[in-house]
Design a protein around this motif. Sequence first.
Motif, PDB file in Angstrom:
ATOM      1  N   PHE A 101      97.801  55.913 -12.619  1.00 36.90           N
ATOM      2  CA  PHE A 101      97.027  56.328 -13.787  1.00 36.90           C
ATOM      3  C   PHE A 101      95.805  57.132 -13.353  1.00 36.90           C
ATOM      4  CE2 PHE A 101      94.197  55.757 -17.453  1.00 36.90           C
ATOM      5  CZ  PHE A 101      95.066  56.003 -18.508  1.00 36.90           C
ATOM      6  N   GLY A 102      95.184  56.694 -12.266  1.00 38.27           N
ATOM      7  CA  GLY A 102      94.043  57.436 -11.748  1.00 38.27           C
ATOM      8  C   GLY A 102      94.425  58.824 -11.267  1.00 38.27           C
ATOM      9  N   VAL A 103      95.568  58.933 -10.598  1.00 35.54           N
ATOM     10  CA  VAL A 103      95.990  60.213 -10.028  1.00 35.54           C
ATOM     11  C   VAL A 103      96.487  61.180 -11.106  1.00 35.54           C
ATOM     12  CG1 VAL A 103      97.661  61.337  -8.494  1.00 35.54           C
ATOM     13  CG2 VAL A 103      96.539  59.214  -7.778  1.00 35.54           C
ATOM     14  N   TYR A 104      97.408  60.718 -11.943  1.00 29.50           N
ATOM     15  CA  TYR A 104      98.117  61.617 -12.838  1.00 29.50           C
ATOM     16  C   TYR A 104      97.468  61.784 -14.215  1.00 29.50           C
ATOM     17  CZ  TYR A 104     101.834  61.744  -9.408  1.00 29.50           C
ATOM     18  OH  TYR A 104     102.547  61.943  -8.256  1.00 29.50           O
ATOM     19  N   PHE A 142      89.785  51.025 -16.560  1.00 25.44           N
ATOM     20  CA  PHE A 142      91.016  51.268 -17.308  1.00 25.44           C
ATOM     21  C   PHE A 142      92.059  50.277 -16.812  1.00 25.44           C
ATOM     22  CE2 PHE A 142      88.670  55.184 -17.306  1.00 25.44           C
ATOM     23  CZ  PHE A 142      88.907  55.762 -18.550  1.00 25.44           C
ATOM     24  N   ARG A 143      92.738  49.571 -17.732  1.00 23.31           N
ATOM     25  CA  ARG A 143      93.756  48.615 -17.310  1.00 23.31           C
ATOM     26  C   ARG A 143      94.745  48.361 -18.437  1.00 23.31           C
ATOM     27  NH1 ARG A 143      90.251  42.969 -16.809  1.00 23.31           N
ATOM     28  NH2 ARG A 143      90.946  42.049 -18.764  1.00 23.31           N
ATOM     29  N   ILE A 144      95.834  47.627 -18.135  1.00 24.31           N
ATOM     30  CA  ILE A 144      96.929  47.445 -19.092  1.00 24.31           C
ATOM     31  C   ILE A 144      96.809  46.157 -19.886  1.00 24.31           C
ATOM     32  CG2 ILE A 144      98.559  48.873 -17.798  1.00 24.31           C
ATOM     33  CD1 ILE A 144      99.736  46.313 -16.633  1.00 24.31           C
ATOM     34  N   ARG A 145      95.731  45.417 -19.710  1.00 24.95           N
ATOM     35  CA  ARG A 145      95.515  44.187 -20.485  1.00 24.95           C
ATOM     36  C   ARG A 145      94.146  44.243 -21.158  1.00 24.95           C
ATOM     37  NH1 ARG A 145      97.892  42.088 -15.691  1.00 24.95           N
ATOM     38  NH2 ARG A 145      99.901  41.054 -16.055  1.00 24.95           N
ATOM     39  N   PRO A 146      94.017  43.680 -22.354  1.00 29.01           N
ATOM     40  CA  PRO A 146      92.697  43.631 -22.996  1.00 29.01           C
ATOM     41  C   PRO A 146      91.724  42.817 -22.155  1.00 29.01           C
ATOM     42  CG  PRO A 146      94.443  43.116 -24.567  1.00 29.01           C
ATOM     43  CD  PRO A 146      95.082  43.121 -23.215  1.00 29.01           C
TER      44      PRO A 146
END
Length: 283
Positions: A101-104, A142-146
């Motif tokens: 996510f950081g790269v793309y 930034f992450r995939i969980r609240p």
Amino acid sequence: MEWSDLKIFLAIARLGTLGAAARYLGQTQPTMGRRLRVLEEAVGQTLFQRTSNGFVLTDEGATVLAHAERMEEEAIAFERRLAGGAGQLDGMLRVSASDWFGVYVLTPIFAAFTAIHPGVTVELVTDSRMFSLARREADLVFRIRPFEEPEVVQRKLLHIDYSLYGRADMVPPTLGDGRDCRLVTMDTAFGDLPDVVWLQRLLPEARIAFRSNNREVQARACAAGAGFAVLPRPLGDATAGLVRIDLGEVPPGRDTWVGYHRDLRRLARLRALLDLTVERLSG
């Protein structure tokens, strides 16, 4: 307590070591250490834990950091007004995100941001571990969980679609079987992720050929012919040599959340970076 000592404190908090902070401020390491001790004596608290990996904020240090950054923002605004440059932003922002996510996704946006605001330094740390906003290990995460911490301001940023990928010259697997099919997937520590469970359900007889906790590594292995892989579409679509494989059912996607500590809600450079990120991703 002197503002110059707080500037030293801020540099150490952001860069993690005396040496890096000294180079950033153009001072010697012994001077940095001495001024930090003076500040800790002035506030009557230990502000950092000294570890083998560097300086980590204590709870008291995190409290001081919130106030110091507000003072810094006011000082910068005052300096800009005197210089006639009230539209300029300065300072550093430390951002944490997963590898792919950081790269793309984020890097092109952050590169555009630094062109618009050349006075701001963005430090992007790509790591699978959860950075703490409360301990100010990062300014923006930034992450995939609240986020569960009550002091975190958060929002759902976007939904990421996933797909099954393979090389164009590979024979696609058969739905509900997968025998003689090789897979590239997450390591066992992440075996409960929705896309991993989906892959096991649809191709139960497939053999795991390659595991990694790094999505970009999985994409490279897939492109090298190690096996089929479920990947986020921004990553899979951007990896040369890969094509999407349709099994008649798409793998589950993931929501991405962004959060920051509530004490930073008035930090102009953070708001500007977040606004540009939301604008670019919503478009």
